[in-house]
Design a protein around this motif. Structure first.
Motif, PDB file in Angstrom:
ATOM      1  N   GLY A  74       0.809  -1.213   0.000  1.00 25.73           N
ATOM      2  CA  GLY A  74       0.000   0.000   0.000  1.00 25.73           C
ATOM      3  C   GLY A  74       0.839   1.257   0.000  1.00 25.73           C
ATOM      4  O   GLY A  74       0.572   2.209  -0.753  1.00 25.73           O
ATOM      5  N   TRP A  75       1.872   1.300   0.847  1.00 26.38           N
ATOM      6  CA  TRP A  75       2.745   2.478   0.881  1.00 26.38           C
ATOM      7  C   TRP A  75       3.512   2.630  -0.426  1.00 26.38           C
ATOM      8  O   TRP A  75       3.770   3.753  -0.870  1.00 26.38           O
ATOM      9  CB  TRP A  75       3.703   2.410   2.059  1.00 26.38           C
ATOM     10  N   THR A  76       3.886   1.512  -1.043  1.00 31.01           N
ATOM     11  CA  THR A  76       4.551   1.581  -2.342  1.00 31.01           C
ATOM     12  C   THR A  76       3.615   2.154  -3.391  1.00 31.01           C
ATOM     13  O   THR A  76       4.010   2.970  -4.230  1.00 31.01           O
ATOM     14  CB  THR A  76       5.053   0.182  -2.764  1.00 31.01           C
ATOM     15  N   GLY A  77       2.344   1.733  -3.346  1.00 34.99           N
ATOM     16  CA  GLY A  77       1.352   2.280  -4.274  1.00 34.99           C
ATOM     17  C   GLY A  77       1.122   3.761  -4.071  1.00 34.99           C
ATOM     18  O   GLY A  77       1.002   4.526  -5.039  1.00 34.99           O
ATOM     19  N   VAL A  78       1.061   4.185  -2.820  1.00 40.13           N
ATOM     20  CA  VAL A  78       0.884   5.609  -2.531  1.00 40.13           C
ATOM     21  C   VAL A  78       2.081   6.403  -3.075  1.00 40.13           C
ATOM     22  O   VAL A  78       1.910   7.448  -3.708  1.00 40.13           O
ATOM     23  CB  VAL A  78       0.698   5.844  -1.013  1.00 40.13           C
ATOM     24  N   ALA A  79       3.288   5.914  -2.844  1.00 40.53           N
ATOM     25  CA  ALA A  79       4.482   6.614  -3.328  1.00 40.53           C
ATOM     26  C   ALA A  79       4.517   6.658  -4.854  1.00 40.53           C
ATOM     27  O   ALA A  79       4.849   7.696  -5.446  1.00 40.53           O
ATOM     28  CB  ALA A  79       5.741   5.946  -2.778  1.00 40.53           C
ATOM     29  N   ALA A  80       4.171   5.553  -5.502  1.00 43.42           N
ATOM     30  CA  ALA A  80       4.182   5.523  -6.965  1.00 43.42           C
ATOM     31  C   ALA A  80       3.119   6.458  -7.539  1.00 43.42           C
ATOM     32  O   ALA A  80       3.365   7.184  -8.518  1.00 43.42           O
ATOM     33  CB  ALA A  80       3.952   4.097  -7.466  1.00 43.42           C
ATOM     34  N   GLY A  81       1.940   6.468  -6.944  1.00 47.47           N
ATOM     35  CA  GLY A  81       0.886   7.362  -7.412  1.00 47.47           C
ATOM     36  C   GLY A  81       1.246   8.824  -7.235  1.00 47.47           C
ATOM     37  O   GLY A  81       0.980   9.661  -8.102  1.00 47.47           O
ATOM     38  N   LEU A  82       1.877   9.153  -6.095  1.00 51.02           N
ATOM     39  CA  LEU A  82       2.306  10.529  -5.879  1.00 51.02           C
ATOM     40  C   LEU A  82       3.412  10.928  -6.850  1.00 51.02           C
ATOM     41  O   LEU A  82       3.485  12.089  -7.273  1.00 51.02           O
ATOM     42  CB  LEU A  82       2.752  10.722  -4.435  1.00 51.02           C
ATOM     43  N   ALA A  83       4.271   9.988  -7.211  1.00 45.99           N
ATOM     44  CA  ALA A  83       5.318  10.283  -8.195  1.00 45.99           C
ATOM     45  C   ALA A  83       4.701  10.570  -9.566  1.00 45.99           C
ATOM     46  O   ALA A  83       5.135  11.487 -10.283  1.00 45.99           O
ATOM     47  CB  ALA A  83       6.306   9.125  -8.290  1.00 45.99           C
ATOM     48  N   VAL A  84       3.672   9.822  -9.937  1.00 47.28           N
ATOM     49  CA  VAL A  84       2.987  10.061 -11.207  1.00 47.28           C
ATOM     50  C   VAL A  84       2.305  11.428 -11.189  1.00 47.28           C
ATOM     51  O   VAL A  84       2.378  12.190 -12.162  1.00 47.28           O
ATOM     52  CB  VAL A  84       1.967   8.933 -11.494  1.00 47.28           C
ATOM     53  N   LEU A  85       1.647  11.761 -10.077  1.00 43.78           N
ATOM     54  CA  LEU A  85       0.995  13.068  -9.978  1.00 43.78           C
ATOM     55  C   LEU A  85       2.015  14.204  -9.982  1.00 43.78           C
ATOM     56  O   LEU A  85       1.760  15.275 -10.555  1.00 43.78           O
ATOM     57  CB  LEU A  85       0.132  13.123  -8.723  1.00 43.78           C
ATOM     58  N   ALA A  86       3.173  14.001  -9.376  1.00 44.95           N
ATOM     59  CA  ALA A  86       4.224  15.017  -9.397  1.00 44.95           C
ATOM     60  C   ALA A  86       4.748  15.222 -10.820  1.00 44.95           C
ATOM     61  O   ALA A  86       5.032  16.353 -11.231  1.00 44.95           O
ATOM     62  CB  ALA A  86       5.360  14.625  -8.467  1.00 44.95           C
ATOM     63  N   PHE A  87       4.870  14.134 -11.576  1.00 43.50           N
ATOM     64  CA  PHE A  87       5.287  14.251 -12.979  1.00 43.50           C
ATOM     65  C   PHE A  87       4.274  15.075 -13.764  1.00 43.50           C
ATOM     66  O   PHE A  87       4.649  15.961 -14.541  1.00 43.50           O
ATOM     67  CB  PHE A  87       5.456  12.873 -13.619  1.00 43.50           C
ATOM     68  N   CYS A  88       2.992  14.786 -13.574  1.00 45.08           N
ATOM     69  CA  CYS A  88       1.948  15.522 -14.298  1.00 45.08           C
ATOM     70  C   CYS A  88       1.967  17.003 -13.932  1.00 45.08           C
ATOM     71  O   CYS A  88       1.843  17.866 -14.805  1.00 45.08           O
ATOM     72  CB  CYS A  88       0.574  14.923 -13.996  1.00 45.08           C
ATOM     73  N   ALA A  89       2.122  17.308 -12.654  1.00 46.46           N
ATOM     74  CA  ALA A  89       2.172  18.701 -12.223  1.00 46.46           C
ATOM     75  C   ALA A  89       3.405  19.397 -12.781  1.00 46.46           C
ATOM     76  O   ALA A  89       3.335  20.556 -13.219  1.00 46.46           O
ATOM     77  CB  ALA A  89       2.164  18.776 -10.702  1.00 46.46           C
ATOM     78  N   GLY A  90       4.533  18.710 -12.790  1.00 45.54           N
ATOM     79  CA  GLY A  90       5.747  19.296 -13.354  1.00 45.54           C
ATOM     80  C   GLY A  90       5.638  19.525 -14.841  1.00 45.54           C
ATOM     81  O   GLY A  90       6.110  20.533 -15.366  1.00 45.54           O
ATOM     82  N   TRP A  91       4.998  18.604 -15.544  1.00 47.74           N
ATOM     83  CA  TRP A  91       4.833  18.773 -16.982  1.00 47.74           C
ATOM     84  C   TRP A  91       3.927  19.963 -17.269  1.00 47.74           C
ATOM     85  O   TRP A  91       4.201  20.757 -18.174  1.00 47.74           O
ATOM     86  CB  TRP A  91       4.253  17.501 -17.595  1.00 47.74           C
ATOM     87  N   LEU A  92       2.855  20.101 -16.485  1.00 46.67           N
ATOM     88  CA  LEU A  92       1.963  21.242 -16.682  1.00 46.67           C
ATOM     89  C   LEU A  92       2.656  22.560 -16.351  1.00 46.67           C
ATOM     90  O   LEU A  92       2.448  23.564 -17.038  1.00 46.67           O
ATOM     91  CB  LEU A  92       0.713  21.099 -15.814  1.00 46.67           C
ATOM     92  N   ALA A  93       3.467  22.573 -15.315  1.00 48.36           N
ATOM     93  CA  ALA A  93       4.146  23.807 -14.923  1.00 48.36           C
ATOM     94  C   ALA A  93       5.266  24.170 -15.892  1.00 48.36           C
ATOM     95  O   ALA A  93       5.551  25.352 -16.105  1.00 48.36           O
ATOM     96  CB  ALA A  93       4.719  23.664 -13.518  1.00 48.36           C
ATOM     97  N   GLY A  94       5.889  23.191 -16.507  1.00 48.78           N
ATOM     98  CA  GLY A  94       7.047  23.469 -17.336  1.00 48.78           C
ATOM     99  C   GLY A  94       6.791  23.536 -18.819  1.00 48.78           C
ATOM    100  O   GLY A  94       7.704  23.868 -19.578  1.00 48.78           O
ATOM    101  N   ARG A  95       5.572  23.246 -19.260  1.00 43.02           N
ATOM    102  CA  ARG A  95       5.347  23.271 -20.704  1.00 43.02           C
ATOM    103  C   ARG A  95       5.347  24.698 -21.211  1.00 43.02           C
ATOM    104  O   ARG A  95       5.013  25.644 -20.501  1.00 43.02           O
ATOM    105  CB  ARG A  95       4.050  22.568 -21.059  1.00 43.02           C
ATOM    106  N   ARG A  96       5.732  24.846 -22.464  1.00 40.13           N
ATOM    107  CA  ARG A  96       5.815  26.177 -23.054  1.00 40.13           C
ATOM    108  C   ARG A  96       4.434  26.614 -23.513  1.00 40.13           C
ATOM    109  O   ARG A  96       3.702  25.868 -24.132  1.00 40.13           O
ATOM    110  CB  ARG A  96       6.768  26.186 -24.222  1.00 40.13           C
ATOM    111  N   ARG A  97       4.125  27.842 -23.233  1.00 37.43           N
ATOM    112  CA  ARG A  97       2.867  28.412 -23.688  1.00 37.43           C
ATOM    113  C   ARG A  97       3.162  29.327 -24.892  1.00 37.43           C
ATOM    114  O   ARG A  97       4.213  29.967 -24.931  1.00 37.43           O
ATOM    115  CB  ARG A  97       2.212  29.194 -22.570  1.00 37.43           C
ATOM    116  N   PRO A  98       2.239  29.402 -25.814  1.00 34.57           N
ATOM    117  CA  PRO A  98       2.493  30.286 -26.952  1.00 34.57           C
ATOM    118  C   PRO A  98       2.537  31.751 -26.516  1.00 34.57           C
ATOM    119  O   PRO A  98       1.824  32.169 -25.615  1.00 34.57           O
ATOM    120  CB  PRO A  98       1.319  30.027 -27.891  1.00 34.57           C
ATOM    121  N   VAL A  99       3.420  32.473 -27.135  1.00 35.88           N
ATOM    122  CA  VAL A  99       3.574  33.893 -26.799  1.00 35.88           C
ATOM    123  C   VAL A  99       2.417  34.653 -27.461  1.00 35.88           C
ATOM    124  O   VAL A  99       2.184  34.509 -28.659  1.00 35.88           O
ATOM    125  CB  VAL A  99       4.925  34.429 -27.314  1.00 35.88           C
ATOM    126  N   PRO A 100       1.660  35.444 -26.675  1.00 36.72           N
ATOM    127  CA  PRO A 100       0.533  36.170 -27.280  1.00 36.72           C
ATOM    128  C   PRO A 100       1.045  37.243 -28.245  1.00 36.72           C
ATOM    129  O   PRO A 100       2.078  37.889 -27.986  1.00 36.72           O
ATOM    130  CB  PRO A 100      -0.196  36.789 -26.089  1.00 36.72           C
TER     131      PRO A 100
END
Length: 102
Positions: A74-100
């Motif tokens: 269970g703790w391994t699953g929690v850690a793996a799930g949090l790692a996946v969510l951290a990846f998603c948050a990092g990808w959203l924060a770091g993606r390039r947005r088009p310049v207006p």
């Protein structure tokens, strides 16, 4: 939005999230919740009692498993799930947005 449901010609549409990111984030949430339920629904069982004094014989106390295999999974699953969510948050924060345009 007008009455037909479309946006006015001059307003930019908000960027849509990629489908793979939504699926990955959903999978991360499911894994975190599953791991947490696995930990909470399988508590370690105490197989010993409380003694206020040392035993008079040379007997040994039984081994106590504080972390059961279910809790470790269970703790391994929690850690793996949090790692996946951290990846998603990092990808959203770091993606390039088009310049207006100016």
């Amino acid at each position: 939005m007008n009455s037909a449901g479309s946006t006015a010609p001059g307003t930019p549409r908000p960027p849509r999230l990629p489908r793979w990111l939504v699926v990955l984030a959903s999978l991360g949430v499911v894994v975190v919740l599953g791991g947490a339920l696995l930990v909470l629904l399988n508590p370690p069982e105490a197989s010993f009692g409380w003694f206020a004094y040392a035993p008079l014989s040379d007997g040994t106390f039984p081994a106590v498993a504080w972390v059961t295999p279910q809790a470790a999974a269970g703790w391994t699953g929690v850690a793996a799930g949090l790692a996946v969510l951290a990846f998603c948050a990092g990808w959203l924060a770091g993606r390039r947005r088009p310049v207006p345009p100016r």
